[in-house]
Design an enzyme around this catalytic site. Structure first.
Site, mmCIF file in Angstrom:
data_model
loop_
_atom_site.group_PDB
_atom_site.id
_atom_site.type_symbol
_atom_site.label_atom_id
_atom_site.label_comp_id
_atom_site.label_asym_id
_atom_site.label_seq_id
_atom_site.Cartn_x
_atom_site.Cartn_y
_atom_site.Cartn_z
ATOM 1 N N GLY A 1 0.832 -1.204 0.000
ATOM 2 C CA GLY A 1 0.000 0.000 0.000
ATOM 3 C C GLY A 1 0.865 1.252 0.000
ATOM 4 N N GLY B 1 -0.437 4.440 0.222
ATOM 5 C CA GLY B 1 -1.302 5.549 0.631
ATOM 6 C C GLY B 1 -0.555 6.413 1.624
ATOM 7 N N VAL C 1 -2.134 -7.579 -3.297
ATOM 8 C CA VAL C 1 -1.644 -8.626 -2.394
ATOM 9 C C VAL C 1 -2.848 -9.425 -1.901
ATOM 10 C CG1 VAL C 1 -0.446 -9.070 -0.215
ATOM 11 C CG2 VAL C 1 0.353 -7.255 -1.743
ATOM 12 N N GLU D 1 -19.151 17.423 3.790
ATOM 13 C CA GLU D 1 -18.435 18.132 2.715
ATOM 14 C C GLU D 1 -19.139 17.917 1.377
ATOM 15 O OE1 GLU D 1 -14.355 16.794 3.288
ATOM 16 O OE2 GLU D 1 -14.007 18.412 4.714
ATOM 17 N N ASP E 1 -5.203 2.858 8.451
ATOM 18 C CA ASP E 1 -6.580 2.376 8.603
ATOM 19 C C ASP E 1 -6.670 0.875 8.850
ATOM 20 O OD1 ASP E 1 -7.349 4.938 8.093
ATOM 21 O OD2 ASP E 1 -8.493 4.501 6.270
HETATM 22 C C1 LIG Z 1 -13.589 10.268 0.966
HETATM 23 C C2 LIG Z 1 -12.613 10.292 2.092
HETATM 24 C C3 LIG Z 1 -12.360 11.486 2.758
HETATM 25 C C4 LIG Z 1 -11.448 11.526 3.815
HETATM 26 N N1 LIG Z 1 -11.200 12.719 4.438
HETATM 27 C C5 LIG Z 1 -10.275 12.783 5.416
HETATM 28 C C6 LIG Z 1 -9.932 14.019 6.022
HETATM 29 O O1 LIG Z 1 -10.487 15.069 5.667
HETATM 30 N N2 LIG Z 1 -8.980 14.023 7.000
HETATM 31 C C7 LIG Z 1 -8.345 12.870 7.403
HETATM 32 O O2 LIG Z 1 -7.477 12.923 8.273
HETATM 33 N N3 LIG Z 1 -8.667 11.680 6.866
HETATM 34 C C8 LIG Z 1 -9.594 11.613 5.875
HETATM 35 N N4 LIG Z 1 -9.896 10.399 5.301
HETATM 36 C C9 LIG Z 1 -9.270 9.187 5.854
HETATM 37 C C10 LIG Z 1 -7.840 9.026 5.335
HETATM 38 O O3 LIG Z 1 -7.808 9.175 3.937
HETATM 39 C C11 LIG Z 1 -7.350 7.652 5.759
HETATM 40 O O4 LIG Z 1 -7.347 7.573 7.148
HETATM 41 C C12 LIG Z 1 -5.923 7.410 5.209
HETATM 42 O O5 LIG Z 1 -5.938 7.390 3.808
HETATM 43 C C13 LIG Z 1 -5.363 6.087 5.744
HETATM 44 O O6 LIG Z 1 -4.110 5.889 5.191
HETATM 45 P P1 LIG Z 1 -3.646 4.402 4.834
HETATM 46 O O7 LIG Z 1 -2.237 4.521 4.350
HETATM 47 O O8 LIG Z 1 -3.949 3.497 5.942
HETATM 48 O O9 LIG Z 1 -4.629 3.977 3.643
HETATM 49 P P2 LIG Z 1 -4.779 4.607 2.199
HETATM 50 O O10 LIG Z 1 -4.300 6.000 2.144
HETATM 51 O O11 LIG Z 1 -6.190 4.358 1.800
HETATM 52 O O12 LIG Z 1 -3.826 3.722 1.299
HETATM 53 C C14 LIG Z 1 -4.013 2.341 1.137
HETATM 54 C C15 LIG Z 1 -3.287 1.929 -0.138
HETATM 55 O O13 LIG Z 1 -3.262 0.512 -0.185
HETATM 56 C C16 LIG Z 1 -3.596 0.075 -1.488
HETATM 57 N N5 LIG Z 1 -4.132 -1.295 -1.335
HETATM 58 C C17 LIG Z 1 -5.271 -1.660 -0.706
HETATM 59 N N6 LIG Z 1 -5.417 -2.987 -0.703
HETATM 60 C C18 LIG Z 1 -4.340 -3.476 -1.339
HETATM 61 C C19 LIG Z 1 -3.896 -4.791 -1.648
HETATM 62 N N7 LIG Z 1 -4.580 -5.898 -1.266
HETATM 63 N N8 LIG Z 1 -2.747 -4.943 -2.355
HETATM 64 C C20 LIG Z 1 -2.024 -3.850 -2.749
HETATM 65 N N9 LIG Z 1 -2.397 -2.589 -2.467
HETATM 66 C C21 LIG Z 1 -3.527 -2.403 -1.761
HETATM 67 C C22 LIG Z 1 -4.562 1.103 -1.987
HETATM 68 O O14 LIG Z 1 -4.602 1.143 -3.421
HETATM 69 C C23 LIG Z 1 -3.994 2.389 -1.389
HETATM 70 O O15 LIG Z 1 -3.077 3.021 -2.253
HETATM 71 C C24 LIG Z 1 -10.789 10.330 4.225
HETATM 72 C C25 LIG Z 1 -11.036 9.136 3.559
HETATM 73 C C26 LIG Z 1 -11.933 9.117 2.493
HETATM 74 C C27 LIG Z 1 -12.181 7.818 1.761
#
Ligand SMILES: Cc1cc2nc3c(=O)[nH]c(=O)nc-3n(C[C@H](O)[C@H](O)[C@H](O)COP(=O)(O)OP(=O)(O)OC[C@H]3O[C@@H](n4cnc5c(N)ncnc54)[C@H](O)[C@@H]3O)c2cc1C
Length: 427
Positions: free
Chosen positions: A11, A13, A79, A171, A301
């Site tokens: 990931g 993100g 994955v 929003e 997350d």
């Molecule tokens: C619409 C929306 C609005 C939001 N607004 C806010 C906000 O205003 N403020 C705030 O703080 N938070 C906000 N959030 C929450 C915030 O975006 C998340 O908490 C944050 O993105 C978590 O980061 P992460 O790295 O855990 O996951 P992510 O940023 O979601 O990244 C996960 C990555 O893993 C990849 N992935 C997933 N499954 C697999 C797999 N099996 N194999 C390979 N790759 C995979 C995905 O493609 C992605 O690139 C919002 C979320 C959404 C959906």
């Protein structure tokens, strides 16, 4: 040359990207695997759905992000399983990747909480394709109404129901009311837009959970002043292709139901053995490693991380960013023969915007802004955290243009407009 430890990050993100960049200076080889070839900035996703920004304005190619780092390789793939004993992961292309250290950062996915019809009939807002599909649908519905294809407005043709009064629902509601009132009203001047409704439904007695009650009340009043109908204490019972029904026995006809209410850990959490936290998340120790697997870290997350008072930290970008940096620092410490350090989350504040010059921002130390000041804080923070100079410049120009002209410039339908929430052709 000695073989360097191989760190695999699943990931790219908020969490994964920050972990990779922090590890870039360490004597390791890093492979970042993501199912998409871009890093998405989800806090601005609703602006893509409401024609304020284009999809590539909030996405940056992963390979471009890591281009300057010789020890980071990007790999496109999903994955599907993790073998903790053999220290390997499986990709959907039937490839196996071995690791010495693993950082799981696959984020979260939408869940329907078992409510009938949500998956089939409601639009989710979690990915870029979701946002583009929703924008296509809203714009196509207005086109069809204008063409006389949907002659009876009383059937909820122009009613948009948003389920979930968290930041995304709030929003979206504010942005939709501006889109309809300032853009579609001009684009469709033959249509009777008094029939267009934006309805925000929330099952508790307040909007914006986690915010102070003053901000919650301000958001409610502000949304209502923009013409958004807000229904609190209203629990969804089911969604059909005609609209929504609530547990209090009432129902609303609608062609556009948007589901912003349910989030759970990515399905990847289900294939990793070990204790689970809220919403299917993987429980981690204080240093973010899996119990019994000090070489495997889980962040963002996907993780059930404990805050200062033992409660599970919320699914927020800052939690993921800081978690990614801590996991990277802990891997470096292990390589240096040191003990890992505990993860301590520093709350930098929370914010949500309702529209032009109206937002709520709560900073540490009890400092809170509403209205124009809150909005300016929101704009600044989102520009700073957006990845890539090009994206920042384009978003800034778009916002300035919108501020001066009210024009939400990306009112484009990118397919034939006949898509359903699941992407299937509408019969
Ligand atoms: C619409 C929306 C609005 C939001 N607004 C806010 C906000 O205003 N403020 C705030 O703080 N938070 C906000 N959030 C929450 C915030 O975006 C998340 O908490 C944050 O993105 C978590 O980061 P992460 O790295 O855990 O996951 P992510 O940023 O979601 O990244 C996960 C990555 O893993 C990849 N992935 C997933 N499954 C697999 C797999 N099996 N194999 C390979 N790759 C995979 C995905 O493609 C992605 O690139 C919002 C979320 C959404 C959906």
């Amino acid at each position: 040359m000695p073989v360097r430890p191989h760190v695999v990050i699943v990931g790219s993100g908020f969490g994964g990207l920050n972990a990779a960049l922090r590890l870039a200076s360490a004597p390791v080889d890093i492979t970042v695997v993501d199912r998409d070839n871009y890093h998405g900035f989800w806090p601005l996703l609703y602006q893509v759905a409401t024609a304020g920004l284009g999809s590539d304005d909030i996405a940056r190619p992963i390979r471009a992000v890591y281009a300057g780092h010789a020890n980071i390789s990007a790999r496109l793939g999903t994955v599907t399983s993790v073998d903790l004993d053999r220290r390997t992961i499986e990709l959907d292309q039937e490839a196996t990747l071995p690791y010495d250290f693993l950082i799981l950062a696959a984020g979260s996915s939408t869940t329907d909480f078992g409510i009938p019809g949500v998956t089939e009939h409601a639009f989710p807002l979690k990915t870029l394709p979701d946002a583009v599909r929703l924008r296509n649908h809203v714009l196509s519905t207005f086109e069809r109404a204008d063409a006389g294809d949907l002659p009876d407005g009383s059937r909820g043709d122009l009613t948009i129901v948003l389920v979930g009064g968290g930041p995304t629902g709030v929003e979206m509601a504010g942005a939709l009311s501006e889109l309809i009132g300032h853009n579609l009203a001009g684009d469709f001047h033959h249509l009777d837009l008094t029939k267009a409704r934006v309805l925000l439904v929330e099952m508790t007695d307040h909007l914006l959970p986690g915010f102070a009650s003053k901000s919650q009340e301000w958001a409610l009043t502000n949304l209502e002043s923009k013409g958004v109908e807000v229904r609190l204490n209203t629990k969804l019972e089911k969604v059909t292709d005609e609209g929504v029904s609530f547990e209090d026995g009432t129902s609303v006809l609608s062609r556009t139901v948007v589901w912003t209410a349910g989030v759970r850990a990515s399905p990847l959490a289900d294939v990793v053995p070990g204790p689970k936290g809220r919403a299917g998340t993987l429980r981690v120790g204080p240093d973010l490693a899996l119990p019994d697997h000090p070489e495997v870290f889980v962040i963002g997350d996907l993780a059930a991380m404990a805050g200062r008072h033992g409660d599970q930290l919320p699914q927020l970008a800052q939690v993921a960013i800081q978690g990614g940096r801590r996991a990277a620092a802990n891997i470096k410490r292990i390589l240096e023969g040191k003990r890992t350090k505990e993860f301590r989350y520093h709350n930098h504040g929370i914010m949500a915007t309702i529209g032009r010059r109206s937002a709520v921002a709560e900073l540490p130390g009890g400092i809170a802004f509403q209205g124009t000041l809150g909005w300016m804080a929101w704009l600044a923070v989102h520009l700073v955290f957006l990845i890539g100079f090009r994206n920042r410049a384009v978003v800034l120009v778009n916002w300035a243009w919108n501020y001066v002209t009210w024009d939400r410039a990306t009112r484009v339908i990118l397919d034939d407009g006949s898509t359903t929430p699941t992407g299937q052709p509408r019969s």
